[in-house]
Write a protein that holds these residues in place. Structure first.
Motif, PDB file in Angstrom:
ATOM      1  N   ILE A  21       0.838  -1.199   0.000  1.00 27.15           N
ATOM      2  CA  ILE A  21       0.000   0.000   0.000  1.00 27.15           C
ATOM      3  C   ILE A  21       0.874   1.249   0.000  1.00 27.15           C
ATOM      4  N   ASN A  22       1.854   1.270   0.930  1.00 27.07           N
ATOM      5  CA  ASN A  22       2.777   2.410   0.924  1.00 27.07           C
ATOM      6  C   ASN A  22       3.486   2.487  -0.408  1.00 27.07           C
ATOM      7  N   GLY A  23       3.847   1.319  -0.953  1.00 27.10           N
ATOM      8  CA  GLY A  23       4.498   1.267  -2.254  1.00 27.10           C
ATOM      9  C   GLY A  23       3.625   1.880  -3.337  1.00 27.10           C
ATOM     10  N   SER A  24       2.292   1.648  -3.249  1.00 24.18           N
ATOM     11  CA  SER A  24       1.377   2.243  -4.227  1.00 24.18           C
ATOM     12  C   SER A  24       1.493   3.756  -4.199  1.00 24.18           C
ATOM     13  N   PHE A  25       1.526   4.308  -2.973  1.00 28.55           N
ATOM     14  CA  PHE A  25       1.605   5.765  -2.862  1.00 28.55           C
ATOM     15  C   PHE A  25       2.955   6.263  -3.362  1.00 28.55           C
ATOM     16  N   TYR A  26       4.026   5.546  -2.994  1.00 28.38           N
ATOM     17  CA  TYR A  26       5.345   5.943  -3.492  1.00 28.38           C
ATOM     18  C   TYR A  26       5.353   5.920  -5.016  1.00 28.38           C
ATOM     19  N   ALA A  27       4.783   4.849  -5.586  1.00 29.55           N
ATOM     20  CA  ALA A  27       4.808   4.696  -7.040  1.00 29.55           C
ATOM     21  C   ALA A  27       4.020   5.816  -7.715  1.00 29.55           C
ATOM     22  N   MET A  28       2.793   6.070  -7.208  1.00 28.64           N
ATOM     23  CA  MET A  28       1.968   7.097  -7.848  1.00 28.64           C
ATOM     24  C   MET A  28       2.602   8.481  -7.724  1.00 28.64           C
ATOM     25  N   LEU A  29       3.169   8.759  -6.544  1.00 27.68           N
ATOM     26  CA  LEU A  29       3.752  10.086  -6.344  1.00 27.68           C
ATOM     27  C   LEU A  29       5.053  10.239  -7.129  1.00 27.68           C
ATOM     28  N   SER A  30       5.907   9.201  -7.118  1.00 31.58           N
ATOM     29  CA  SER A  30       7.173   9.370  -7.840  1.00 31.58           C
ATOM     30  C   SER A  30       6.927   9.363  -9.348  1.00 31.58           C
ATOM     31  N   LEU A  31       5.874   8.667  -9.771  1.00 36.55           N
ATOM     32  CA  LEU A  31       5.485   8.709 -11.181  1.00 36.55           C
ATOM     33  C   LEU A  31       5.121  10.143 -11.586  1.00 36.55           C
ATOM     34  N   PHE A 145      -6.027 -13.113   6.264  1.00 40.76           N
ATOM     35  CA  PHE A 145      -7.249 -12.338   6.151  1.00 40.76           C
ATOM     36  C   PHE A 145      -6.898 -11.030   5.471  1.00 40.76           C
ATOM     37  N   LEU A 146      -7.468 -10.786   4.284  1.00 44.37           N
ATOM     38  CA  LEU A 146      -7.103  -9.589   3.508  1.00 44.37           C
ATOM     39  C   LEU A 146      -8.244  -8.579   3.538  1.00 44.37           C
ATOM     40  N   PRO A 147      -8.039  -7.416   4.190  1.00 45.28           N
ATOM     41  CA  PRO A 147      -9.100  -6.400   4.188  1.00 45.28           C
ATOM     42  C   PRO A 147      -9.382  -5.973   2.744  1.00 45.28           C
ATOM     43  N   ASN A 148     -10.653  -5.900   2.393  1.00 45.30           N
ATOM     44  CA  ASN A 148     -11.028  -5.614   1.001  1.00 45.30           C
ATOM     45  C   ASN A 148     -10.502  -4.269   0.521  1.00 45.30           C
ATOM     46  N   TYR A 149     -10.581  -3.253   1.424  1.00 43.65           N
ATOM     47  CA  TYR A 149     -10.190  -1.930   0.969  1.00 43.65           C
ATOM     48  C   TYR A 149      -8.721  -1.903   0.563  1.00 43.65           C
ATOM     49  N   ARG A 150      -7.881  -2.628   1.360  1.00 44.69           N
ATOM     50  CA  ARG A 150      -6.446  -2.629   1.046  1.00 44.69           C
ATOM     51  C   ARG A 150      -6.185  -3.310  -0.298  1.00 44.69           C
ATOM     52  N   ALA A 151      -6.901  -4.402  -0.518  1.00 50.42           N
ATOM     53  CA  ALA A 151      -6.744  -5.092  -1.803  1.00 50.42           C
ATOM     54  C   ALA A 151      -7.118  -4.143  -2.946  1.00 50.42           C
ATOM     55  N   VAL A 153      -7.025  -0.844  -3.005  1.00 50.21           N
ATOM     56  CA  VAL A 153      -6.033   0.221  -3.212  1.00 50.21           C
ATOM     57  C   VAL A 153      -4.859  -0.296  -4.030  1.00 50.21           C
ATOM     58  N   ILE A 154      -4.388  -1.511  -3.683  1.00 42.24           N
ATOM     59  CA  ILE A 154      -3.231  -2.057  -4.401  1.00 42.24           C
ATOM     60  C   ILE A 154      -3.575  -2.279  -5.874  1.00 42.24           C
ATOM     61  N   VAL A 155      -4.724  -2.939  -6.111  1.00 41.59           N
ATOM     62  CA  VAL A 155      -5.113  -3.232  -7.496  1.00 41.59           C
ATOM     63  C   VAL A 155      -5.346  -1.942  -8.276  1.00 41.59           C
ATOM     64  N   ALA A 156      -6.078  -1.004  -7.639  1.00 44.26           N
ATOM     65  CA  ALA A 156      -6.403   0.246  -8.336  1.00 44.26           C
ATOM     66  C   ALA A 156      -5.149   1.042  -8.648  1.00 44.26           C
ATOM     67  N   SER A 157      -4.189   1.114  -7.698  1.00 46.97           N
ATOM     68  CA  SER A 157      -3.009   1.935  -8.003  1.00 46.97           C
ATOM     69  C   SER A 157      -2.128   1.274  -9.045  1.00 46.97           C
ATOM     70  N   ILE A 158      -2.024  -0.053  -9.004  1.00 53.64           N
ATOM     71  CA  ILE A 158      -1.245  -0.703 -10.066  1.00 53.64           C
ATOM     72  C   ILE A 158      -1.879  -0.399 -11.420  1.00 53.64           C
ATOM     73  N   SER A 159      -3.235  -0.456 -11.481  1.00 54.32           N
ATOM     74  CA  SER A 159      -3.915  -0.172 -12.749  1.00 54.32           C
ATOM     75  C   SER A 159      -3.649   1.255 -13.202  1.00 54.32           C
TER      76      SER A 159
END
Lengths: 295, 330
Positions: A21-31, A145-151, A153-159
């Motif tokens: 999740i943090n990686g998603s934010f790093y990726a989107m921001l550094s992008l 146990f994977l919280p849906n919201y976290r899943a 965020v990861i999928v949406a930011s990768i997309s």
């Protein structure tokens, strides 16, 4: 409960998810930083403030107008993107002929103003933003146990990251952008409106930061300081990855988020500094950055 | 910064006015005027306020030495300022060091830190350099946050006594302390002036204006960059260490990135690449902060606005504009 390296697997996998999740934010921001840097040659210090503003706009939409998360995903980036375009058009554009460090100082000033305004209005303590109804709860994957919201965020930011990569590398608009990055004067002579392209690019970078902010709102509390500390880590991410490559920025972002998550499990004391330490190592071994071209 | 105008140049590409025969005499007169002002000031203004201004002026002088004469924009000078502040406060509080040793140990640590960070940061140029210094300083901030046994965590190190300078002069008296701080400031200002006008300083300016050319002339550019970085870090450390003794306080604020931003702001307001600009800038900003203290959080907004206005319309700063007016470097 199974153990991996003496750590309960639930804890380990939980931190990996959080790391991604943090990686998603790093990726989107550094992008966003990399795209802006490519065309404008400035480092957008206001990127953290734009991320924070995205989260706040989502919060305000929900609490003042009753507009839900899904609409905020569109409205918040549009709002912040428009604001970014105004900042570019009326402030940053006037520095185009000057040393690029002036752009850094200008956007730093903009960041101080925006952060100060939100801090004065909403105080420094965070405000909660509820996870949208459809993404509440979690899924039992058998091993965790994977919280849906976290899943989500990861999928949406990768997309979003991949879509950005596709637009820049594979479409006509992207080819204009790459041409203008390579040689703005020559691109202009071919009849492409480079100043407009620059304004749109800055707006897009700001919108991307705001989108990350909306993603972050339900996970972290919405507060005026959320962007300031994050952006410094993202700067380190950018130094590590080098800003020459779009895919490089995305991969570096996710990798470093993962490394940070794992550090939290195995040596929590270093989790806040591990990215800076990696930056030091990269500077020693490959100063241009992992994906960077030597100057 | 071979690809654009350096920060000491204006948009027309004209450098700051060239030195001529009258310049040296003017500078000597300004130095004497500053010394006289320092002598007279405590009789008119609250000494602690001037000491605060002087500490920040030292800090801005250090930052400007690197940016104005080395062409290197560091966004992490809080690391040296804050670490020196912690070390000197810790020395005075826990080891009961006399103030002169507490300050010296703070400066020593800042110098070492500057050598390490400088060696890393000069491996990249321009914007990357700024980001690296900022990231390294943030690492120091997290270190300070995570070692409360050394830094006192959120409370900081406070309430220690200022002690006796050289075992004789009681610094508990604000007036006594003021003379010490004023002397340190004056000596540092003369030191910076000497560095900038030395052959070493001339080479640094050459590197700032055209790095590839300096390389082709046979200068080992990195050695010069590192030296001026370390000098700047040491001076920033001196500012932090003296500040810790004056206020008997060292906190996380000293190492926070916003402290680095203050050094940038003061230098920008006073005039980048001028000798006297950072001093004027720090007095202006500290006075403004005092004046606006009642407004609380609005100070940040005002500072941000000053940044924007200065960068857009007033890049010479107060002293830079004055220098252009009288056609002499200041």
């Amino acid at each position: 409960m199974t153990d991996i390296f003496g750590i309960p697997s639930q804890v380990l996998l939980g931190q990996i998810v959080l790391g991604l999740i943090n990686g998603s934010f790093y990726a989107m921001l550094s992008l966003g930083l990399a795209v802006i840097f490519g065309l404008l040659n400035i480092i957008n210090f206001a990127h953290g403030a734009q991320y924070m503003t995205g989260a706040f706009v989502a919060w305000m939409l929900l609490n003042y107008l009753g507009i839900n998360y899904w609409a905020a995903l569109v409205i918040a980036p549009l709002t912040v993107g428009m604001f970014g375009m105004l900042v570019e058009r009326f402030l940053i554009a006037r520095l185009a002929h000057l040393d690029h460090l002036y752009g850094l100082l200008l956007t730093f000033g903009v960041a101080l103003i925006v952060q100060g305004l939100f801090r004065n209005t909403y105080g420094s303590s965070g405000m909660a933003y509820d996870i949208p109804e459809a993404l509440k709860g979690g899924t039992n994957l058998g091993f965790m146990f994977l919280p849906n919201y976290r899943a989500w965020v990861i999928v949406a930011s990768i997309s979003v990251c991949l879509l950005t990569w596709f637009v820049i590398e594979k479409t006509r608009l992207g080819s204009y952008l790459r041409a203008a990055t390579e040689n703005p004067a020559l691109t202009q002579t071919f009849g492409i409106n480079v100043p407009l392209l620059i304004t749109l690019t800055y707006g897009f970078g700001a919108a991307l930061a705001a989108l990350a902010g909306v993603f972050a709102a339900p996970i972290y509390s919405v507060n005026p300081n959320m962007g300031a500390d994050l952006i410094i880590v993202v700067f380190a991410v950018v130094v590590i990855g080098g800003m020459g490559s779009i895919m490089g920025a995305i991969i570096t972002g996710f990798m470093l988020g993962l490394v940070e998550g794992l550090t939290k499990v195995f040596y929590p004391e270093a989790s806040a500094t591990v990215i800076f330490i990696i930056m030091v190592l990269v500077l020693l071994v490959k100063p241009a950055g992992i994906f960077g071209r030597p100057a | 910064m071979a690809d654009g105008h350096s920060l000491a140049l204006d948009e027309t590409g004209m450098t700051v006015p060239a030195e001529n025969s009258g310049t040296k005499r003017l500078h000597v007169m300004i130095m004497i005027a500053i010394a006289l002002a320092l002598l007279a000031a405590p009789f008119f203004v609250y000494p602690v306020f001037i000491m605060k201004c002087l500490c920040f002026a030292l800090f801005a002088l250090a930052f400007n030495l690197l940016l104005g004469y080395g062409g290197l924009l560091s966004f992490g000078h809080a690391a040296y300022f804050g670490m020196a502040s912690y070390v000197s406060a810790y020395g005075a509080a826990s080891w009961k060091l006399p103030p002169e040793l507490a300050i010296l140990s703070g400066v020593a640590v800042a110098t070492l830190l500057g050598a390490a960070f400088g060696a890393l940061a000069i491996r990249r140029q321009g914007i990357y350099f700024a980001m690296i210094t900022l990231a390294l300083a943030q690492m120091v901030y997290f270190f300070s946050l995570q070692t409360p046994e050394f830094t006192g965590g959120e409370d900081g190190i406070q309430g220690f006594s200022r002690g006796f300078l050289l075992g004789i002069i009681d610094l508990a008296s604000d007036r006594n302390l003021y003379w010490v701080v004023a002397a340190i400031f004056m000596a540092s200002l003369l030191g910076v002036y000497r560095i900038v006008h030395s052959p070493f300083g001339e080479v640094c300016k050459a590197i700032r204006d055209n790095e590839p050319r300096a390389i082709s002339l046979g200068y080992s550019v990195n050695r010069y960059k590192l030296t001026i970085f370390v000098l700047s870090a040491a001076l920033a450390g001196l500012a932090g260490a003296v500040k810790a003794i004056v206020f008997q306080l060292a906190t996380l604020t000293d190492v926070h990135w916003s402290m680095s931003g203050e050094a940038v702001l003061m230098t920008l307001v006073g005039g980048v690449g001028t000798i006297f600009g950072p001093i004027v800038g720090s007095f202006v900003i500290v006075a403004m902060q005092n004046y606006l203290a009642g407004l609380g959080g609005w100070v940040t907004v005002v500072q941000g606005a000053i940044f924007v206005v200065c960068v857009l319309t007033f890049r010479d700063g107060i002293i830079g504009a004055l220098a252009k007016l009288i056609r002499k470097p200041l």
